[in-house]
Design a protein around this motif. Structure first.
Motif, PDB file in Angstrom:
ATOM      1  N   ALA A 181       0.831  -1.205   0.000  1.00 53.96           N
ATOM      2  CA  ALA A 181       0.000   0.000   0.000  1.00 53.96           C
ATOM      3  C   ALA A 181       0.866   1.256   0.000  1.00 53.96           C
ATOM      4  N   TRP A 182       1.900   1.303   0.837  1.00 58.09           N
ATOM      5  CA  TRP A 182       2.748   2.493   0.914  1.00 58.09           C
ATOM      6  C   TRP A 182       3.565   2.675  -0.361  1.00 58.09           C
ATOM      7  N   ILE A 183       4.077   1.595  -0.939  1.00 54.39           N
ATOM      8  CA  ILE A 183       4.831   1.702  -2.191  1.00 54.39           C
ATOM      9  C   ILE A 183       3.933   2.215  -3.308  1.00 54.39           C
ATOM     10  N   THR A 184       2.718   1.672  -3.391  1.00 57.26           N
ATOM     11  CA  THR A 184       1.791   2.078  -4.450  1.00 57.26           C
ATOM     12  C   THR A 184       1.381   3.537  -4.305  1.00 57.26           C
ATOM     13  N   ILE A 185       1.103   3.960  -3.084  1.00 59.27           N
ATOM     14  CA  ILE A 185       0.762   5.369  -2.854  1.00 59.27           C
ATOM     15  C   ILE A 185       1.937   6.271  -3.220  1.00 59.27           C
ATOM     16  N   GLY A 186       3.155   5.806  -2.973  1.00 60.65           N
ATOM     17  CA  GLY A 186       4.334   6.563  -3.381  1.00 60.65           C
ATOM     18  C   GLY A 186       4.380   6.797  -4.884  1.00 60.65           C
ATOM     19  N   HIS A 187       4.024   5.765  -5.646  1.00 54.15           N
ATOM     20  CA  HIS A 187       3.944   5.915  -7.101  1.00 54.15           C
ATOM     21  C   HIS A 187       2.934   7.002  -7.485  1.00 54.15           C
ATOM     22  N   VAL A 188       1.755   6.923  -6.892  1.00 49.17           N
ATOM     23  CA  VAL A 188       0.679   7.848  -7.251  1.00 49.17           C
ATOM     24  C   VAL A 188       1.040   9.281  -6.865  1.00 49.17           C
ATOM     25  N   LEU A 189       1.715   9.469  -5.735  1.00 49.54           N
ATOM     26  CA  LEU A 189       2.071  10.803  -5.265  1.00 49.54           C
ATOM     27  C   LEU A 189       2.948  11.547  -6.267  1.00 49.54           C
ATOM     28  N   VAL A 190       3.736  10.817  -7.038  1.00 50.96           N
ATOM     29  CA  VAL A 190       4.595  11.478  -8.019  1.00 50.96           C
ATOM     30  C   VAL A 190       3.996  11.447  -9.422  1.00 50.96           C
ATOM     31  N   LEU A 191       3.262  10.388  -9.756  1.00 51.68           N
ATOM     32  CA  LEU A 191       2.727  10.259 -11.116  1.00 51.68           C
ATOM     33  C   LEU A 191       1.503  11.152 -11.352  1.00 51.68           C
ATOM     34  N   LEU A 192       0.694  11.378 -10.328  1.00 53.49           N
ATOM     35  CA  LEU A 192      -0.475  12.249 -10.489  1.00 53.49           C
ATOM     36  C   LEU A 192      -0.064  13.690 -10.798  1.00 53.49           C
ATOM     37  N   ALA A 195       1.165  13.856 -14.408  1.00 56.61           N
ATOM     38  CA  ALA A 195       0.064  13.828 -15.373  1.00 56.61           C
ATOM     39  C   ALA A 195      -0.634  15.184 -15.448  1.00 56.61           C
ATOM     40  N   MET A 196      -0.812  15.837 -14.299  1.00 56.77           N
ATOM     41  CA  MET A 196      -1.464  17.155 -14.289  1.00 56.77           C
ATOM     42  C   MET A 196      -0.569  18.206 -14.939  1.00 56.77           C
ATOM     43  N   TRP A 197       0.730  18.115 -14.744  1.00 55.46           N
ATOM     44  CA  TRP A 197       1.671  19.076 -15.310  1.00 55.46           C
ATOM     45  C   TRP A 197       1.757  18.944 -16.834  1.00 55.46           C
ATOM     46  N   VAL A 198       1.751  17.704 -17.312  1.00 55.13           N
ATOM     47  CA  VAL A 198       1.823  17.470 -18.760  1.00 55.13           C
ATOM     48  C   VAL A 198       0.538  17.921 -19.450  1.00 55.13           C
ATOM     49  N   ASP A 199      -0.587  17.846 -18.706  1.00 51.97           N
ATOM     50  CA  ASP A 199      -1.893  18.236 -19.250  1.00 51.97           C
ATOM     51  C   ASP A 199      -2.206  17.455 -20.532  1.00 51.97           C
ATOM     52  N   PRO A 200      -2.413  16.142 -20.412  1.00 55.77           N
ATOM     53  CA  PRO A 200      -2.576  15.301 -21.598  1.00 55.77           C
ATOM     54  C   PRO A 200      -3.836  15.643 -22.393  1.00 55.77           C
ATOM     55  N   ILE A 201      -3.747  15.455 -23.687  1.00 57.51           N
ATOM     56  CA  ILE A 201      -4.890  15.686 -24.569  1.00 57.51           C
ATOM     57  C   ILE A 201      -5.964  14.640 -24.328  1.00 57.51           C
ATOM     58  N   GLN A 202      -5.551  13.399 -24.121  1.00 52.98           N
ATOM     59  CA  GLN A 202      -6.498  12.301 -23.881  1.00 52.98           C
ATOM     60  C   GLN A 202      -6.251  11.713 -22.507  1.00 52.98           C
ATOM     61  N   VAL A 203      -7.319  11.571 -21.732  1.00 47.39           N
ATOM     62  CA  VAL A 203      -7.199  11.090 -20.353  1.00 47.39           C
ATOM     63  C   VAL A 203      -7.715   9.660 -20.204  1.00 47.39           C
ATOM     64  N   PHE A 204      -8.750   9.310 -20.949  1.00 47.86           N
ATOM     65  CA  PHE A 204      -9.371   7.997 -20.815  1.00 47.86           C
ATOM     66  C   PHE A 204      -9.183   7.171 -22.093  1.00 47.86           C
ATOM     67  N   PRO A 205      -9.132   5.847 -21.950  1.00 45.89           N
ATOM     68  CA  PRO A 205      -9.100   5.009 -23.154  1.00 45.89           C
ATOM     69  C   PRO A 205     -10.405   5.150 -23.925  1.00 45.89           C
ATOM     70  N   VAL A 206     -10.336   5.018 -25.236  1.00 46.74           N
ATOM     71  CA  VAL A 206     -11.519   5.262 -26.069  1.00 46.74           C
ATOM     72  C   VAL A 206     -12.072   3.986 -26.699  1.00 46.74           C
ATOM     73  N   SER A 207     -11.434   2.860 -26.469  1.00 43.49           N
ATOM     74  CA  SER A 207     -11.902   1.603 -27.060  1.00 43.49           C
ATOM     75  C   SER A 207     -11.970   0.521 -26.002  1.00 43.49           C
ATOM     76  N   LEU A 208     -12.649  -0.562 -26.325  1.00 41.43           N
ATOM     77  CA  LEU A 208     -12.734  -1.702 -25.409  1.00 41.43           C
ATOM     78  C   LEU A 208     -11.345  -2.285 -25.160  1.00 41.43           C
ATOM     79  N   ILE A 209     -10.520  -2.344 -26.215  1.00 49.45           N
ATOM     80  CA  ILE A 209      -9.158  -2.857 -26.057  1.00 49.45           C
ATOM     81  C   ILE A 209      -8.376  -1.965 -25.096  1.00 49.45           C
ATOM     82  N   GLY A 210      -8.585  -0.652 -25.180  1.00 50.89           N
ATOM     83  CA  GLY A 210      -7.916   0.270 -24.270  1.00 50.89           C
ATOM     84  C   GLY A 210      -8.329   0.045 -22.824  1.00 50.89           C
ATOM     85  N   ILE A 211      -9.630  -0.162 -22.599  1.00 54.12           N
ATOM     86  CA  ILE A 211     -10.126  -0.404 -21.234  1.00 54.12           C
ATOM     87  C   ILE A 211      -9.547  -1.701 -20.676  1.00 54.12           C
ATOM     88  N   VAL A 212      -9.554  -2.747 -21.506  1.00 52.02           N
ATOM     89  CA  VAL A 212      -8.994  -4.037 -21.079  1.00 52.02           C
ATOM     90  C   VAL A 212      -7.502  -3.893 -20.787  1.00 52.02           C
TER      91      VAL A 212
END
Length: 301
Positions: A181-192, A195-212
């Motif tokens: 849990a602590w390792i995973t939260i560490g990942h999110v603390l830096v990756l979130l 992601a906000m700084w990069v301001d991606p054009i696409q945030v969610f997958p758009v196809s079933l293959i993407g969701i899978v």
């Protein structure tokens, strides 16, 4: 009894390596679906974090070890972004082989930082992995801008090597679900924030293959192998764990060839053969390390 526990640990690390080897496949599927490296990196950890947040509660006597796990997660999060950025920018085989040079870095870090003197067999195995990784890294084929991606990609094997060395014999043993849990939260603390700084054009997958693929990279290529590794790693030794983990490279290249149609040339096939040979070289723990593992053997969870 000790021998049986060691073998069980190696098998768990081996299975974890096979699942970790699926990361490039799912990442490339998500790139094809329009997501960038920042969102692929975030999705890999944010979904497991939603479930693991319930296991963050830590007794006071374990707080120091929880902070160490959090730091490991933060460092790993930065390196994973660098790796996926390289996968998006460089030829897939080049990024994969840079990443899977981590057994070499693991031996060096174990020797220089953790004072774990490698055996002759370990050095031979690490040399084979180093040769394998170097076979498909061809500087003459890289553009000027690609060298940034190469440098970012090398952060990943350094971070993974440090994790392998530390988690194989941590300073303090805490429940697996709590550490994860602590390792995973560490990942999110830096990756979130990334992601906000990069301001991606696409945030969610758009196809079933993407969701899978999002579910695949979060569960099959992240949460499940991390659990298997953290249970198995303390029951083996760091050098065995690192070299067994190099099997990820073989899985990554084969899945890319079979499922994505990536071509494997003569040098890439040779690299896989060298890594398999490295895995068959017997790794023997020296006496001080064996005693340390026996005296600090973690309880089963």
């Amino acid at each position: 009894m000790h021998k049986k526990i060691t073998l069980d640990g190696q098998y768990l690390v081996l299975i974890a390596a096979c699942f970790y080897g699926l990361n490039p496949f799912f990442a490339q599927m998500l790139f094809s679906d329009g997501l960038g490296a920042e969102m692929v990196s975030l999705y890999r950890f944010i979904l497991p974090a939603l479930f693991l947040v319930f296991f963050l509660r830590t007794p006071r006597e374990n707080l120091t070890e929880a902070v160490r796990s959090l730091v490991l997660g933060v460092v790993s999060g930065i390196s994973i972004f660098g790796y996926f950025y390289a996968l998006e920018t460089l030829p897939a085989a080049t990024a994969i082989l840079i990443y899977y040079s981590y057994p070499v870095f693991s031996v060096l870090i174990g020797w220089l930082v953790f004072n774990r003197i490698p055996t002759q067999n370990t050095l031979v195995s690490a040399a084979l992995v180093a040769i394998a990784a170097s076979l498909t890294i061809r500087p003459e084929t890289l553009t000027e801008g690609a060298f940034v991606a190469v440098a970012a990609c090398f952060l990943a094997p350094l971070a993974v090597a440090t994790q392998v060395q530390y988690l194989s014999n941590p300073s303090q043993h805490i429940p697996t679900k709590n550490r994860l849990a602590w390792i995973t939260i560490g990942h999110v603390l830096v990756l979130l924030p990334i992601a906000m700084w990069v301001d991606p054009i696409q945030v969610f997958p758009v196809s079933l293959i993407g969701i899978v693929s999002v579910l695949g990279i979060a569960v099959l290529a992240a949460a499940l192998p991390q659990i298997l590794f953290m249970i198995g790693a303390p029951r083996s030794c760091a050098d065995k764990n690192a070299l067994t983990g190099s099997l990820e490279l073989v899985v990554a290249l084969i899945t890319g060839a079979i499922l994505l149609g990536d071509s494997l040339d003569r040098l890439e096939v040779t690299a896989m053969v060298l890594i398999v040979l490295a895995l068959f070289i017997k790794q023997v723990k020296n006496k001080p390390q064996s005693a340390s593992v026996i005296n600090n053997r973690p309880q089963r969870y």
